[in-house]
Design a protein around this motif. Structure first.
Motif, PDB file in Angstrom:
ATOM      1  N   ARG A 186       7.276 -12.434  46.643  1.00  0.00           N
ATOM      2  CA  ARG A 186       6.893 -13.570  45.801  1.00  0.00           C
ATOM      3  C   ARG A 186       7.216 -14.893  46.496  1.00  0.00           C
ATOM      4  N   ILE A 187       8.360 -14.946  47.169  1.00  0.00           N
ATOM      5  CA  ILE A 187       8.724 -16.170  47.896  1.00  0.00           C
ATOM      6  C   ILE A 187       7.724 -16.422  49.022  1.00  0.00           C
ATOM      7  N   TYR A 188       7.321 -15.373  49.709  1.00  0.00           N
ATOM      8  CA  TYR A 188       6.374 -15.515  50.823  1.00  0.00           C
ATOM      9  C   TYR A 188       5.048 -16.106  50.357  1.00  0.00           C
ATOM     10  N   ILE A 189       4.465 -15.559  49.302  1.00  0.00           N
ATOM     11  CA  ILE A 189       3.159 -16.066  48.858  1.00  0.00           C
ATOM     12  C   ILE A 189       3.293 -17.453  48.233  1.00  0.00           C
ATOM     13  N   GLU A 190       4.471 -17.746  47.696  1.00  0.00           N
ATOM     14  CA  GLU A 190       4.700 -19.085  47.140  1.00  0.00           C
ATOM     15  C   GLU A 190       4.767 -20.110  48.263  1.00  0.00           C
ATOM     16  N   GLU A 191       5.467 -19.782  49.328  1.00  0.00           N
ATOM     17  CA  GLU A 191       5.610 -20.706  50.457  1.00  0.00           C
ATOM     18  C   GLU A 191       4.311 -20.886  51.225  1.00  0.00           C
ATOM     19  N   HIS A 192       3.460 -19.859  51.207  1.00  0.00           N
ATOM     20  CA  HIS A 192       2.204 -19.933  51.946  1.00  0.00           C
ATOM     21  C   HIS A 192       1.000 -20.215  51.044  1.00  0.00           C
ATOM     22  N   ASN A 193       1.293 -20.495  49.786  1.00  0.00           N
ATOM     23  CA  ASN A 193       0.240 -20.852  48.826  1.00  0.00           C
ATOM     24  C   ASN A 193      -0.880 -19.817  48.794  1.00  0.00           C
ATOM     25  N   ILE A 194      -0.486 -18.543  48.676  1.00  0.00           N
ATOM     26  CA  ILE A 194      -1.433 -17.438  48.675  1.00  0.00           C
ATOM     27  C   ILE A 194      -1.604 -16.912  47.250  1.00  0.00           C
ATOM     28  N   THR A 195      -2.838 -16.656  46.880  1.00  0.00           N
ATOM     29  CA  THR A 195      -3.124 -16.067  45.571  1.00  0.00           C
ATOM     30  C   THR A 195      -3.472 -14.600  45.756  1.00  0.00           C
ATOM     31  N   VAL A 196      -2.671 -13.736  45.203  1.00  0.00           N
ATOM     32  CA  VAL A 196      -2.915 -12.299  45.334  1.00  0.00           C
ATOM     33  C   VAL A 196      -2.732 -11.636  43.984  1.00  0.00           C
ATOM     34  N   ARG A 197      -3.410 -10.507  43.824  1.00  0.00           N
ATOM     35  CA  ARG A 197      -3.268  -9.722  42.596  1.00  0.00           C
ATOM     36  C   ARG A 197      -3.142  -8.239  42.963  1.00  0.00           C
ATOM     37  N   THR A 198      -2.040  -7.904  43.603  1.00  0.00           N
ATOM     38  CA  THR A 198      -1.807  -6.510  43.979  1.00  0.00           C
ATOM     39  C   THR A 198      -0.408  -6.101  43.543  1.00  0.00           C
ATOM     40  N   SER A 199      -0.158  -4.799  43.581  1.00  0.00           N
ATOM     41  CA  SER A 199       1.134  -4.275  43.143  1.00  0.00           C
ATOM     42  C   SER A 199       2.270  -4.638  44.093  1.00  0.00           C
ATOM     43  N   GLU A 200       1.936  -5.122  45.303  1.00  0.00           N
ATOM     44  CA  GLU A 200       2.971  -5.498  46.250  1.00  0.00           C
ATOM     45  C   GLU A 200       3.585  -6.855  45.920  1.00  0.00           C
ATOM     46  N   TYR A 201       2.916  -7.624  45.068  1.00  0.00           N
ATOM     47  CA  TYR A 201       3.394  -8.966  44.732  1.00  0.00           C
ATOM     48  C   TYR A 201       3.447  -9.161  43.219  1.00  0.00           C
ATOM     49  N   PRO A 202       4.171  -8.311  42.509  1.00  0.00           N
ATOM     50  CA  PRO A 202       4.173  -8.419  41.046  1.00  0.00           C
ATOM     51  C   PRO A 202       4.959  -9.638  40.564  1.00  0.00           C
ATOM     52  N   LYS A 203       4.514 -10.196  39.450  1.00  0.00           N
ATOM     53  CA  LYS A 203       5.278 -11.267  38.817  1.00  0.00           C
ATOM     54  C   LYS A 203       6.329 -10.710  37.870  1.00  0.00           C
ATOM     55  N   TYR A 204       6.062  -9.519  37.391  1.00  0.00           N
ATOM     56  CA  TYR A 204       6.978  -8.914  36.415  1.00  0.00           C
ATOM     57  C   TYR A 204       7.019  -7.409  36.659  1.00  0.00           C
ATOM     58  N   VAL A 205       8.224  -6.874  36.717  1.00  0.00           N
ATOM     59  CA  VAL A 205       8.416  -5.433  36.890  1.00  0.00           C
ATOM     60  C   VAL A 205       9.388  -4.955  35.820  1.00  0.00           C
ATOM     61  N   MET A 206       9.065  -3.864  35.161  1.00  0.00           N
ATOM     62  CA  MET A 206       9.935  -3.341  34.112  1.00  0.00           C
ATOM     63  C   MET A 206      10.334  -1.904  34.419  1.00  0.00           C
ATOM     64  N   TYR A 207      11.611  -1.632  34.328  1.00  0.00           N
ATOM     65  CA  TYR A 207      12.150  -0.276  34.429  1.00  0.00           C
ATOM     66  C   TYR A 207      12.617   0.157  33.039  1.00  0.00           C
ATOM     67  N   SER A 208      12.353   1.395  32.706  1.00  0.00           N
ATOM     68  CA  SER A 208      12.873   1.960  31.470  1.00  0.00           C
ATOM     69  C   SER A 208      13.982   2.935  31.823  1.00  0.00           C
ATOM     70  N   GLY A 209      15.147   2.761  31.201  1.00  0.00           N
ATOM     71  CA  GLY A 209      16.273   3.612  31.557  1.00  0.00           C
ATOM     72  C   GLY A 209      17.119   3.977  30.357  1.00  0.00           C
ATOM     73  N   HIS A 210      18.327   4.456  30.658  1.00  0.00           N
ATOM     74  CA  HIS A 210      19.271   4.888  29.628  1.00  0.00           C
ATOM     75  C   HIS A 210      20.629   4.261  29.925  1.00  0.00           C
ATOM     76  N   ASP A 211      21.625   4.598  29.109  1.00  0.00           N
ATOM     77  CA  ASP A 211      22.961   4.059  29.348  1.00  0.00           C
ATOM     78  C   ASP A 211      23.470   4.459  30.726  1.00  0.00           C
ATOM     79  N   TYR A 212      23.085   5.664  31.183  1.00  0.00           N
ATOM     80  CA  TYR A 212      23.563   6.133  32.479  1.00  0.00           C
ATOM     81  C   TYR A 212      22.770   5.547  33.649  1.00  0.00           C
ATOM     82  N   THR A 213      21.825   4.679  33.372  1.00  0.00           N
ATOM     83  CA  THR A 213      21.209   3.893  34.447  1.00  0.00           C
ATOM     84  C   THR A 213      21.606   2.422  34.331  1.00  0.00           C
ATOM     85  N   ILE A 214      21.907   1.977  33.109  1.00  0.00           N
ATOM     86  CA  ILE A 214      22.364   0.597  32.905  1.00  0.00           C
ATOM     87  C   ILE A 214      23.756   0.409  33.500  1.00  0.00           C
TER      88      ILE A 214
END
Length: 206
Positions: free
Chosen positions: A54-82
């Motif tokens: 994200r920092i790279y595309i921000e510094e280079h003013n690049i617009t991309v829409r791929t999974s390599e540059y997500p704006k938001y990522v969510m993990y679902s877990g349990h107490d034993y992962t928290i």
């Protein structure tokens, strides 16, 4: 509840004590901080990679829409992962640890400074409580200083031994099934030829 009150129990105090015992028991089980660091190393490695992207595309003013540059990522877990993630951050930054209540959540946010376009910082929240605010460079450096490599994790978990064991177990199972199948075929052919021979002998006797 009525019986509790009749016997003079303070329900709030009772619930408080139960929670204390539950919390103590939980953190005794998860007492080895190295386990948390080991368990969360792959996850934090990915988080750092996505932040760098994200920092790279921000510094280079690049617009991309791929999974390599997500704006938001969510993990679902349990107490034993928290808890392992809390252990990692406690080990590295001294962040306080909490017993993971129901629907507990953890957030990492990457921000760009409003006053310095070259300065990026990371904030870490636990249940909307801000527990960490550091520059991205410090965040990356300190996380990677204690991060376990894949080989270290494989060695610690004896993953290679287990992997080969199951490979051989599956291969052995297939060979056993093949042998049983071949034996069944031989028995079927033997019985077929036996019946054929019996019919021939019977017709010859007639």
């Amino acid at each position: 509840l009525t019986k509790f009150r009749e016997y003079g129990f303070d329900l709030e105090e009772f619930n408080k004590k139960c929670k204390e015992f539950k919390t103590l028991s939980f953190f005794e089980i998860e007492s080895d901080m190295n386990i948390g660091v080991m368990a969360m190393s792959p996850t934090l490695k990915n988080i750092i990679k996505w932040m760098e992207n994200r920092i790279y595309i921000e510094e280079h003013n690049i617009t991309v829409r791929t999974s390599e540059y997500p704006k938001y990522v969510m993990y679902s877990g349990h107490d034993y992962t928290i808890v392992p993630l809390e252990q990692y951050l406690n080990t590295v930054f001294g962040c306080p640890m909490h017993y993971p209540e129901f629907a507990a959540n953890q957030f990492f946010e990457l921000h760009k400074s409003d006053y310095d376009s070259n300065y990026y910082y990371v904030e870490y929240f636990y249940n909307d409580e801000l527990l960490l605010n550091v520059s991205f460079q410090e965040f990356k450096k300190e996380i990677e200083n204690v991060m376990w490599s894949k080989n270290e994790i494989d060695t610690f978990c004896q993953y290679g031994i287990g992997k080969y064991f199951w490979d051989y177990a599956i291969l052995a199972s297939c060979l056993i099934l093949l042998v049983v199948f071949i034996l069944n075929l031989r028995i079927m052919f033997y019985k077929y030829h036996q019946r054929k021979a019996n019919r021939t002998q019977f017709q010859h006797n007639k």
